[in-house]
Scaffold this motif. Structure first.
Motif, PDB file in Angstrom:
ATOM      1  N   LYS A 131     -31.392 -45.609  44.367  1.00 63.08           N
ATOM      2  CA  LYS A 131     -31.522 -44.265  43.808  1.00 63.08           C
ATOM      3  C   LYS A 131     -31.946 -43.344  44.950  1.00 63.08           C
ATOM      4  O   LYS A 131     -32.356 -43.808  46.015  1.00 63.08           O
ATOM      5  CB  LYS A 131     -32.533 -44.238  42.664  1.00 63.08           C
ATOM      6  N   GLU A 132     -31.831 -42.063  44.716  1.00 68.26           N
ATOM      7  CA  GLU A 132     -32.113 -41.101  45.791  1.00 68.26           C
ATOM      8  C   GLU A 132     -33.506 -41.342  46.376  1.00 68.26           C
ATOM      9  O   GLU A 132     -34.495 -41.450  45.645  1.00 68.26           O
ATOM     10  CB  GLU A 132     -32.007 -39.674  45.255  1.00 68.26           C
ATOM     11  N   LEU A 133     -33.575 -41.445  47.697  1.00 70.93           N
ATOM     12  CA  LEU A 133     -34.842 -41.736  48.362  1.00 70.93           C
ATOM     13  C   LEU A 133     -35.722 -40.491  48.412  1.00 70.93           C
ATOM     14  O   LEU A 133     -35.219 -39.362  48.534  1.00 70.93           O
ATOM     15  CB  LEU A 133     -34.579 -42.235  49.788  1.00 70.93           C
ATOM     16  N   PRO A 134     -37.045 -40.662  48.309  1.00 72.07           N
ATOM     17  CA  PRO A 134     -37.967 -39.521  48.374  1.00 72.07           C
ATOM     18  C   PRO A 134     -37.777 -38.727  49.667  1.00 72.07           C
ATOM     19  O   PRO A 134     -37.574 -39.317  50.735  1.00 72.07           O
ATOM     20  CB  PRO A 134     -39.347 -40.193  48.334  1.00 72.07           C
ATOM     21  N   GLN A 135     -37.873 -37.404  49.581  1.00 72.04           N
ATOM     22  CA  GLN A 135     -37.665 -36.577  50.758  1.00 72.04           C
ATOM     23  C   GLN A 135     -38.789 -35.573  50.982  1.00 72.04           C
ATOM     24  O   GLN A 135     -39.069 -35.192  52.121  1.00 72.04           O
ATOM     25  CB  GLN A 135     -36.336 -35.832  50.644  1.00 72.04           C
ATOM     26  N   THR A 136     -39.445 -35.114  49.917  1.00 71.54           N
ATOM     27  CA  THR A 136     -40.507 -34.122  50.104  1.00 71.54           C
ATOM     28  C   THR A 136     -41.760 -34.794  50.651  1.00 71.54           C
ATOM     29  O   THR A 136     -41.950 -36.012  50.519  1.00 71.54           O
ATOM     30  CB  THR A 136     -40.862 -33.421  48.784  1.00 71.54           C
ATOM     31  N   LYS A 137     -42.623 -33.994  51.252  1.00 71.82           N
ATOM     32  CA  LYS A 137     -43.862 -34.512  51.848  1.00 71.82           C
ATOM     33  C   LYS A 137     -44.721 -35.218  50.800  1.00 71.82           C
ATOM     34  O   LYS A 137     -45.272 -36.293  51.041  1.00 71.82           O
ATOM     35  CB  LYS A 137     -44.630 -33.369  52.496  1.00 71.82           C
ATOM     36  N   ASP A 138     -44.833 -34.614  49.618  1.00 68.60           N
ATOM     37  CA  ASP A 138     -45.654 -35.197  48.554  1.00 68.60           C
ATOM     38  C   ASP A 138     -45.068 -36.517  48.051  1.00 68.60           C
ATOM     39  O   ASP A 138     -45.807 -37.472  47.785  1.00 68.60           O
ATOM     40  CB  ASP A 138     -45.791 -34.212  47.386  1.00 68.60           C
ATOM     41  N   GLU A 139     -43.740 -36.555  47.899  1.00 74.15           N
ATOM     42  CA  GLU A 139     -43.085 -37.786  47.419  1.00 74.15           C
ATOM     43  C   GLU A 139     -43.295 -38.929  48.407  1.00 74.15           C
ATOM     44  O   GLU A 139     -43.620 -40.054  48.019  1.00 74.15           O
ATOM     45  CB  GLU A 139     -41.581 -37.525  47.228  1.00 74.15           C
ATOM     46  N   ILE A 140     -43.101 -38.618  49.697  1.00 74.71           N
ATOM     47  CA  ILE A 140     -43.258 -39.654  50.719  1.00 74.71           C
ATOM     48  C   ILE A 140     -44.711 -40.107  50.793  1.00 74.71           C
ATOM     49  O   ILE A 140     -45.010 -41.296  50.886  1.00 74.71           O
ATOM     50  CB  ILE A 140     -42.782 -39.131  52.092  1.00 74.71           C
ATOM     51  N   SER A 141     -45.627 -39.141  50.719  1.00 73.12           N
ATOM     52  CA  SER A 141     -47.056 -39.466  50.774  1.00 73.12           C
ATOM     53  C   SER A 141     -47.463 -40.373  49.617  1.00 73.12           C
ATOM     54  O   SER A 141     -48.275 -41.292  49.779  1.00 73.12           O
ATOM     55  CB  SER A 141     -47.882 -38.182  50.758  1.00 73.12           C
ATOM     56  N   SER A 142     -46.889 -40.141  48.444  1.00 73.87           N
ATOM     57  CA  SER A 142     -47.192 -40.969  47.271  1.00 73.87           C
ATOM     58  C   SER A 142     -46.751 -42.409  47.494  1.00 73.87           C
ATOM     59  O   SER A 142     -47.492 -43.354  47.172  1.00 73.87           O
ATOM     60  CB  SER A 142     -46.502 -40.388  46.036  1.00 73.87           C
ATOM     61  N   VAL A 143     -45.557 -42.581  48.057  1.00 71.17           N
ATOM     62  CA  VAL A 143     -45.061 -43.934  48.343  1.00 71.17           C
ATOM     63  C   VAL A 143     -45.945 -44.614  49.382  1.00 71.17           C
ATOM     64  O   VAL A 143     -46.320 -45.783  49.239  1.00 71.17           O
ATOM     65  CB  VAL A 143     -43.593 -43.885  48.834  1.00 71.17           C
ATOM     66  N   VAL A 144     -46.297 -43.874  50.441  1.00 72.31           N
ATOM     67  CA  VAL A 144     -47.135 -44.434  51.506  1.00 72.31           C
ATOM     68  C   VAL A 144     -48.494 -44.859  50.956  1.00 72.31           C
ATOM     69  O   VAL A 144     -49.000 -45.951  51.277  1.00 72.31           O
ATOM     70  CB  VAL A 144     -47.308 -43.427  52.665  1.00 72.31           C
ATOM     71  N   ASP A 145     -49.088 -44.022  50.108  1.00 76.57           N
ATOM     72  CA  ASP A 145     -50.402 -44.351  49.531  1.00 76.57           C
ATOM     73  C   ASP A 145     -50.346 -45.666  48.746  1.00 76.57           C
ATOM     74  O   ASP A 145     -51.230 -46.523  48.876  1.00 76.57           O
ATOM     75  CB  ASP A 145     -50.879 -43.229  48.597  1.00 76.57           C
ATOM     76  N   LYS A 146     -49.311 -45.818  47.931  1.00 76.93           N
ATOM     77  CA  LYS A 146     -49.185 -47.037  47.117  1.00 76.93           C
ATOM     78  C   LYS A 146     -48.904 -48.264  47.980  1.00 76.93           C
ATOM     79  O   LYS A 146     -49.465 -49.340  47.739  1.00 76.93           O
ATOM     80  CB  LYS A 146     -48.085 -46.845  46.072  1.00 76.93           C
ATOM     81  N   LEU A 147     -48.045 -48.083  48.979  1.00 77.59           N
ATOM     82  CA  LEU A 147     -47.747 -49.198  49.877  1.00 77.59           C
ATOM     83  C   LEU A 147     -48.988 -49.617  50.664  1.00 77.59           C
ATOM     84  O   LEU A 147     -49.258 -50.812  50.830  1.00 77.59           O
ATOM     85  CB  LEU A 147     -46.638 -48.804  50.856  1.00 77.59           C
ATOM     86  N   TYR A 148     -49.732 -48.637  51.145  1.00 78.25           N
ATOM     87  CA  TYR A 148     -50.912 -48.963  51.945  1.00 78.25           C
ATOM     88  C   TYR A 148     -51.972 -49.657  51.094  1.00 78.25           C
ATOM     89  O   TYR A 148     -52.630 -50.608  51.559  1.00 78.25           O
ATOM     90  CB  TYR A 148     -51.489 -47.699  52.585  1.00 78.25           C
ATOM     91  N   ALA A 149     -52.126 -49.204  49.862  1.00 76.32           N
ATOM     92  CA  ALA A 149     -53.067 -49.874  48.954  1.00 76.32           C
ATOM     93  C   ALA A 149     -52.641 -51.320  48.723  1.00 76.32           C
ATOM     94  O   ALA A 149     -53.482 -52.228  48.675  1.00 76.32           O
ATOM     95  CB  ALA A 149     -53.140 -49.114  47.632  1.00 76.32           C
ATOM     96  N   ASP A 150     -51.321 -51.545  48.612  1.00 81.97           N
ATOM     97  CA  ASP A 150     -50.803 -52.896  48.425  1.00 81.97           C
ATOM     98  C   ASP A 150     -51.097 -53.762  49.650  1.00 81.97           C
ATOM     99  O   ASP A 150     -51.531 -54.916  49.522  1.00 81.97           O
ATOM    100  CB  ASP A 150     -49.293 -52.850  48.162  1.00 81.97           C
ATOM    101  N   LEU A 151     -50.887 -53.214  50.851  1.00 83.83           N
ATOM    102  CA  LEU A 151     -51.154 -53.965  52.077  1.00 83.83           C
ATOM    103  C   LEU A 151     -52.649 -54.267  52.222  1.00 83.83           C
ATOM    104  O   LEU A 151     -53.042 -55.349  52.672  1.00 83.83           O
ATOM    105  CB  LEU A 151     -50.662 -53.179  53.292  1.00 83.83           C
TER     106      LEU A 151
END
Length: 740
Positions: free
Chosen positions: A593-613
């Protein structure tokens, strides 16, 4: 390896009191028997006489399996849950086998593999030219080699495809696959990503009768050695249309077993488990206590004993009183080298083994150990999983194990002949430090993760679902300072939890080949579009022809695709017309599906990924703490080990009677490592050693002594700052570096 059956993996319990093991009933056994009885009734009413589901009920087929057990493997009867697992496979069911290391897992797929063509012949359902093959996915070349050698000596058509094979050897394997002459083929999970291999497997006459997944716990995200490559095994099963699957592991906790069953649609009635308890293993542990400072020693200028000095003295004493083949497990490659040298100086016949050694040196060490020309091997976890040596008498753990599963797997390599064997575990003040280094090192900084995610999403910017992005993991590892294992986990998480991308077959960016004497006559007479495309597009430079497979497909027209050219090249290679080489692997991902492009969308993905790591880091540290708790707890070691895997000791016993706790009734002390609070002065020393200021966690990792691609590139491991704060709390260091 000799012809003696005692050298074979499945003789692990020779001489062991088997009644002790068989007393243990898996809690779900009664339910499984009821389920099997119900399913059996249904099959008798509905199954075709020659369908896979009817096979396990046919007395003639069971007689055949028992005959193969006797004639090919030299056993008069099955042991433990082997028979049940084999019946399940012959009935066409996906199956999970959880047996201790060396308890005979391999027979559960080897016997069905050689039974299939015999059953086909008896039923008249297939001819010999369409017998199919069993593929065994295993992560270790050493294990493949041992298994293949043992099978070939028993007259069973088996082979492996791995990096040690020569071109001529590979041609013979491909020919035998085309002719349906191989019964069992071993390969590594990474091989499933190979475009050519996938196409070859799809064309095997008779297809894939059985896919055996060894070390299946690697599939589970919460397993002790999760490997993202294993996630693709389930998809591979669908792509090659394997008839059935058997998953095998020695180290599945209930949670991990549940994950494996979910991945391969295995029902509870098709799970076969044996207790990890081994009555012939003596489990010992010992505190390493460093003598306190002595005023007199300091005054006289005498060197005090270090932690390692005391540990070496203990190990020397142990080895002198416990002779026989021994494995000494250490955490680092350098330790393996150093310890082997020290043991040799003390008169012990020792050698080192680790993943950084040349392939030929590792093979020589392994062969010498198997032949008892070497008695002691100092090794990292790279050694042992493929070793089928029945008379290993001692296992020594110099450092804290990564997990209880790893500890169980390693001690399981001792005493496979059923004789008493000794497993010593040393607990030292610095025991937890090495495990912390590994765990912290697999967690990149948030800055590194954010840069990686932005890079991935930029490549997919504006591309619709169904498009493909192509990346180099090797380049990303170095560009963003993220190790290969966590990088793979990040991509797996984007797929499994976010549903943004899906890993598809990687591609090689470079194809080249050397033409044999039959190349030109063959290609000149090849009228196929693929043959013409290869012949016209390949250009010769000195010895090698190079070809851009994408350009070759495009220039040919007529609807040719990249895979058509790849398939043709592999066909030419298999038939000896060319000697093909590939390089520059590029990982490919399908955009879901369309990949996140806005700063907020990308930041949300990064936050969740980092919490997972971060959770994975905590989980890794917790697993090491579990090992510490087992060794220092107020409970029998063997019982605590069995309970970790959701089981118990035979007959409901409370204790084994011969581990350190059972013999002393006193728990070991939990070693305490000195911890210091980071001060402004200590942080300034780190900041002085490097001009990097952009990443506090990176600075903390340098100070703590954690290597990474960026540390290596900048040669910071040679800096005075590297490991300068190893005795400080890592989290405090990270916070202090951010302030500094």
């Amino acid at each position: 390896m000799g012809d003696n059956f005692s050298d074979f993996e499945d003789d692990v319990f020779d001489g062991v009191d088997e009644a002790q093991l068989l007393e243990l009933e898996k809690p779900s056994t009664a339910k499984r028997q009821a389920d099997d009885a119900s399913q059996s009734s249904k099959r008798q009413k509905t199954a075709h006489p020659t369908s896979p589901s009817s096979r396990s009920q046919n007395p003639d087929h069971l007689a055949l399996v028992e005959r193969l057990l006797s004639e090919k493997f030299g056993y008069s009867s099955f042991r433990h849950e082997q028979e049940g697992a084999i019946k399940s496979i012959l009935a066409g069911k996906n199956t999970l086998v959880v047996f201790p290391t060396g308890a005979g897992k391999s027979l559960c797929y080897q016997i069905p593999a050689i039974a299939f063509p015999l059953l086909d012949e008896a039923e008249g359902t297939r001819d010999a030219a369409n017998g199919g093959v069993t593929i065994v996915v295993s992560p270790l070349i050493a294990l493949m080699k041992d298994q293949v050698d043992a099978l070939q000596k028993r007259g069973i058509a088996a082979d492996s495809i791995d990096s040690t094979k020569s071109w001529d050897e590979l041609q013979l394997i491909y020919t035998r696959l085309r002719r349906s002459e191989l019964r069992i083929l071993y390969c590594a999970p990474e091989r499933l990503n190979n475009e050519g291999f996938l196409e070859t497997v799809k064309g095997i006459p008779g297809g894939i009768r059985l896919l055996a997944v060894d070390e299946a716990h690697c599939i589970s995200e919460w397993g002790h050695s999760f490997r993202p490559d294993y996630l693709k095994v389930a998809r591979f099963v669908d792509e090659i249309k394997a008839e059935r699957v058997i998953c095998l592991t020695a180290t599945a906790t209930p949670k991990v077993a549940e994950d494996v069953c979910k991945a391969f649609s295995i029902s509870p009635s098709c799970v076969f488990q044996t207790s990890p308890y081994r009555p012939n293993l003596q489990l010992y542990a010992k505190n390493i206590e460093v003598p306190p400072a002595s005023v007199i020693k300091v005054f006289l200028g005498e060197t005090e004993k270090s932690e390692d000095d005391v540990r070496f003295e203990e190990m020397f004493r142990f080895l002198r009183s416990h002779s026989g083949p021994t494995l000494v497990y250490v955490a680092l490659q350098q330790q393996a080298e150093t310890h082997a040298k020290i043991l040799k100086k003390k008169g012990f016949n020792a050698a080192a083994f680790h993943a950084g050694m040349k392939t030929e040196d590792k093979q020589r060490i392994q062969d010498d150990f198997m032949a008892s020309r070497i008695q002691i091997v100092c090794a990292t976890i790279a050694f042992g999983m493929g070793i089928d040596k029945a008379n290993i008498r001692n296992i020594i753990h110099w450092d804290l194990s990564n997990s209880i599963e790893e500890y169980s797997q390693q001690i399981g390599r001792a005493g496979r002949d059923g004789l008493t064997s000794h497993c010593m575990f040393y607990l030292a003040p610095n025991a937890f430090y090495m495990r912390e280094v590994f765990a912290r090192g697999d967690t990149p900084s948030r800055q590194s993760l954010a840069s990686l995610i932005s890079d991935i999403f930029v490549q997919g910017a504006g591309q619709p679902a169904g498009s493909v992005i192509q990346v180099s993991h090797y380049k990303q590892t170095n560009d963003f300072d993220i190790r290969q294992n966590p990088l793979g986990i990040i991509y797996a998480t984007l797929e499994l939890h976010f549903g943004l991308i899906r890993a598809i077959t990687p591609e090689y960016s470079a194809y080249k080949f050397e033409a044999t004497k039959t190349y030109f006559p063959t290609l000149k007479n090849d009228s196929s579009p693929e043959g013409k495309a290869v012949f016209s597009s390949a250009t010769k430079k000195i010895k090698w022809f190079t070809i851009d497979v994408n350009d070759a497909a495009r220039s040919a027209g007529g609807g040719l695709k990249r895979n058509d050219i790849v398939r043709k090249l592999n066909q030419l290679n298999e038939r000896g017309h060319i000697k093909l080489q590939t390089s520059g692997i590029e990982h490919r991902y399908l955009i879901l599906k369309e990949l996140p492009q806005t700063k907020d969308e990308i930041s949300s993905v990064v936050d969740k990924l980092y919490a997972d790591l971060q959770n994975r880091e905590k989980d890794a540290l917790a697993r090491s703490s579990e090992v510490m708790a087992l060794i220092t707890g107020r409970k029998c070691f063997a019982r605590a080990l069995a309970e970790h895997f959701g089981m118990g000791l035979p007959g409901g016993k409370e204790s084994c009677g011969h581990c350190t706790f059972c013999m002393t009734r006193t728990p070991l002390k939990t070693p305490v490592r000195p911890r210091y609070a980071a001060t402004a002065a200590t942080i300034q020393e780190v900041l002085k050693a490097t001009d990097l200021r952009d990443d506090p966690r990176f600075l903390a990792r340098v100070a703590f002594g954690i290597r990474s691609p960026r540390v290596t590139k900048l040669k910071l491991e040679k800096s005075p700052a590297f490991r300068s704060l190893a005795h400080y709390d890592f989290e405090v260091c990270a916070c202090a570096c951010s302030v500094g």
